[in-house]
Design a protein around this motif. Sequence first.
Motif, PDB file in Angstrom:
ATOM      1  N   ARG A  15       0.841  -1.216   0.000  1.00  0.00           N
ATOM      2  CA  ARG A  15       0.000   0.000   0.000  1.00  0.00           C
ATOM      3  C   ARG A  15       0.866   1.252   0.000  1.00  0.00           C
ATOM      4  N   GLU A  16       1.914   1.267   0.822  1.00  0.00           N
ATOM      5  CA  GLU A  16       2.810   2.433   0.870  1.00  0.00           C
ATOM      6  C   GLU A  16       3.553   2.615  -0.446  1.00  0.00           C
ATOM      7  N   TRP A  17       4.039   1.499  -1.016  1.00  0.00           N
ATOM      8  CA  TRP A  17       4.734   1.573  -2.301  1.00  0.00           C
ATOM      9  C   TRP A  17       3.806   2.144  -3.370  1.00  0.00           C
ATOM     10  N   PHE A  18       2.564   1.666  -3.403  1.00  0.00           N
ATOM     11  CA  PHE A  18       1.615   2.124  -4.411  1.00  0.00           C
ATOM     12  C   PHE A  18       1.259   3.593  -4.202  1.00  0.00           C
ATOM     13  N   ALA A  19       1.138   4.016  -2.953  1.00  0.00           N
ATOM     14  CA  ALA A  19       0.871   5.437  -2.682  1.00  0.00           C
ATOM     15  C   ALA A  19       2.025   6.292  -3.202  1.00  0.00           C
ATOM     16  N   GLY A  20       3.250   5.828  -3.026  1.00  0.00           N
ATOM     17  CA  GLY A  20       4.414   6.547  -3.557  1.00  0.00           C
ATOM     18  C   GLY A  20       4.403   6.597  -5.072  1.00  0.00           C
ATOM     19  N   LEU A  21       4.014   5.503  -5.705  1.00  0.00           N
ATOM     20  CA  LEU A  21       3.905   5.463  -7.159  1.00  0.00           C
ATOM     21  C   LEU A  21       2.853   6.464  -7.632  1.00  0.00           C
ATOM     22  N   ARG A  22       1.701   6.466  -6.972  1.00  0.00           N
ATOM     23  CA  ARG A  22       0.641   7.413  -7.348  1.00  0.00           C
ATOM     24  C   ARG A  22       1.130   8.861  -7.202  1.00  0.00           C
ATOM     25  N   ALA A  23       1.893   9.129  -6.165  1.00  0.00           N
ATOM     26  CA  ALA A  23       2.417  10.488  -5.960  1.00  0.00           C
ATOM     27  C   ALA A  23       3.392  10.870  -7.076  1.00  0.00           C
ATOM     28  N   ARG A  24       4.238   9.940  -7.470  1.00  0.00           N
ATOM     29  CA  ARG A  24       5.177  10.217  -8.560  1.00  0.00           C
ATOM     30  C   ARG A  24       4.435  10.530  -9.852  1.00  0.00           C
ATOM     31  N   VAL A  25       3.398   9.733 -10.156  1.00  0.00           N
ATOM     32  CA  VAL A  25       2.624   9.948 -11.381  1.00  0.00           C
ATOM     33  C   VAL A  25       1.857  11.269 -11.285  1.00  0.00           C
ATOM     34  N   GLY A  27       2.827  13.794  -9.826  1.00  0.00           N
ATOM     35  CA  GLY A  27       3.851  14.824  -9.993  1.00  0.00           C
ATOM     36  C   GLY A  27       4.358  14.954 -11.422  1.00  0.00           C
ATOM     37  N   GLY A  28       3.811  14.161 -12.336  1.00  0.00           N
ATOM     38  CA  GLY A  28       4.155  14.314 -13.743  1.00  0.00           C
ATOM     39  C   GLY A  28       4.997  13.202 -14.346  1.00  0.00           C
ATOM     40  N   GLU A  29       5.387  12.211 -13.563  1.00  0.00           N
ATOM     41  CA  GLU A  29       6.176  11.117 -14.126  1.00  0.00           C
ATOM     42  C   GLU A  29       5.272  10.158 -14.893  1.00  0.00           C
ATOM     43  N   PRO A  30       5.781   9.574 -15.972  1.00  0.00           N
ATOM     44  CA  PRO A  30       4.968   8.614 -16.730  1.00  0.00           C
ATOM     45  C   PRO A  30       4.868   7.289 -15.993  1.00  0.00           C
ATOM     46  N   LEU A  31       3.727   6.648 -16.121  1.00  0.00           N
ATOM     47  CA  LEU A  31       3.510   5.326 -15.549  1.00  0.00           C
ATOM     48  C   LEU A  31       3.538   4.299 -16.661  1.00  0.00           C
ATOM     49  N   ALA A  32       4.174   3.173 -16.397  1.00  0.00           N
ATOM     50  CA  ALA A  32       4.131   2.037 -17.312  1.00  0.00           C
ATOM     51  C   ALA A  32       3.313   0.930 -16.661  1.00  0.00           C
ATOM     52  N   VAL A  33       2.417   0.324 -17.430  1.00  0.00           N
ATOM     53  CA  VAL A  33       1.730  -0.890 -17.011  1.00  0.00           C
ATOM     54  C   VAL A  33       2.308  -1.992 -17.880  1.00  0.00           C
ATOM     55  N   PHE A  43      12.580  -0.871 -16.747  1.00  0.00           N
ATOM     56  CA  PHE A  43      11.912   0.263 -16.111  1.00  0.00           C
ATOM     57  C   PHE A  43      12.611   0.661 -14.821  1.00  0.00           C
ATOM     58  N   ARG A  44      13.074  -0.325 -14.075  1.00  0.00           N
ATOM     59  CA  ARG A  44      13.813  -0.036 -12.846  1.00  0.00           C
ATOM     60  C   ARG A  44      15.084   0.747 -13.160  1.00  0.00           C
ATOM     61  N   ALA A  45      15.818   0.323 -14.191  1.00  0.00           N
ATOM     62  CA  ALA A  45      17.060   0.985 -14.570  1.00  0.00           C
ATOM     63  C   ALA A  45      16.812   2.423 -15.030  1.00  0.00           C
ATOM     64  N   MET A  46      15.671   2.663 -15.643  1.00  0.00           N
ATOM     65  CA  MET A  46      15.330   4.000 -16.128  1.00  0.00           C
ATOM     66  C   MET A  46      14.551   4.816 -15.091  1.00  0.00           C
ATOM     67  N   ASP A  47      14.325   4.238 -13.925  1.00  0.00           N
ATOM     68  CA  ASP A  47      13.573   4.871 -12.845  1.00  0.00           C
ATOM     69  C   ASP A  47      12.183   5.335 -13.300  1.00  0.00           C
ATOM     70  N   ILE A  48      11.537   4.472 -14.090  1.00  0.00           N
ATOM     71  CA  ILE A  48      10.159   4.726 -14.534  1.00  0.00           C
ATOM     72  C   ILE A  48       9.231   3.913 -13.643  1.00  0.00           C
ATOM     73  N   PRO A  49       8.284   4.568 -12.969  1.00  0.00           N
ATOM     74  CA  PRO A  49       7.343   3.804 -12.139  1.00  0.00           C
ATOM     75  C   PRO A  49       6.504   2.880 -13.020  1.00  0.00           C
ATOM     76  N   GLY A 102      -7.095   4.048  -4.155  1.00  0.00           N
ATOM     77  CA  GLY A 102      -7.147   5.297  -4.896  1.00  0.00           C
ATOM     78  C   GLY A 102      -7.186   5.123  -6.399  1.00  0.00           C
ATOM     79  N   GLY A 103      -7.067   3.919  -6.881  1.00  0.00           N
ATOM     80  CA  GLY A 103      -7.155   3.625  -8.313  1.00  0.00           C
ATOM     81  C   GLY A 103      -5.810   3.645  -9.012  1.00  0.00           C
ATOM     82  N   LEU A 104      -5.780   2.975 -10.140  1.00  0.00           N
ATOM     83  CA  LEU A 104      -4.584   2.919 -10.970  1.00  0.00           C
ATOM     84  C   LEU A 104      -4.505   4.179 -11.811  1.00  0.00           C
ATOM     85  N   PRO A 105      -3.403   4.935 -11.687  1.00  0.00           N
ATOM     86  CA  PRO A 105      -3.278   6.128 -12.539  1.00  0.00           C
ATOM     87  C   PRO A 105      -3.211   5.741 -14.017  1.00  0.00           C
ATOM     88  N   LYS A 106      -3.541   6.680 -14.879  1.00  0.00           N
ATOM     89  CA  LYS A 106      -3.487   6.420 -16.314  1.00  0.00           C
ATOM     90  C   LYS A 106      -2.039   6.213 -16.739  1.00  0.00           C
TER      91      LYS A 106
END
Length: 151
Positions: A15-25, A27-33, A43-49, A102-106
Motif C-alpha cells: 500500500r505504501e509503495w503504491f501510494a508513492g507510485l501514485r504520488a510520482r505519477v 507529480g508528472g512522471e509517466p507510468l508504465a503498465v 523500467f527499474r534501470a530507467m527509474d520509470i514507475p 485510490g485507483g490505478l493512474p493512467k
Amino acid sequence: MKRLATATEASRYQREWFAGLRARVAGGEPLAVVNADVPHEIFRAMDIPYVVSQWWASVIAAKQRSGHYLELLRQRGLPDHSEQYNALTLASALDPDEGPWGGLPKPAIVVGDASGDVTRKIFDLWGREPGVTFYPWRARPGTRCRPTGGS
C-alpha cells in the motif's frame, strides 16, 4: 482466522509503495503498465514507475472488485471470460476513481507480451487510449518492439 505478522507487513508495504507510485505519477512522471513477462529491469534501470498488470488484477480481486470490472467489460461489448489478469487491469482504467487504494493512474506506456493473441488484443485496446502508447513485447531472438497507438 489470525493473520500472520509477515502478511500484514507485506500488505502495508505494498500500500505504501503504491501510494508513492501514485504520488510520482501525480507529480508528472509517466507510468508504465507491464505484463508479467516483460523484463521489469528496463523500467527499474530507467527509474520509470511501473505496475505489473497481473499484480494489479490480484489487488482488484483481493478487494472484491472483480465483478464490478468484469461488468464494465461486458457493458462495452468486451469479453469477460478470457485473460482476466490483464483484462481486469484494463477495465480498472475505465473507472479509475473506484479502484483499490485510490485507483490505478493512467499509464503513458503499456508493454505486453505479443506472442499470444488474446493478451495482444487487450494491450492493443490500451494503446488506443489517448496518451497511451503500447509496446508489444516478444521474447524471441531477432524481434523488436515497435510502438503502436497512443497520441
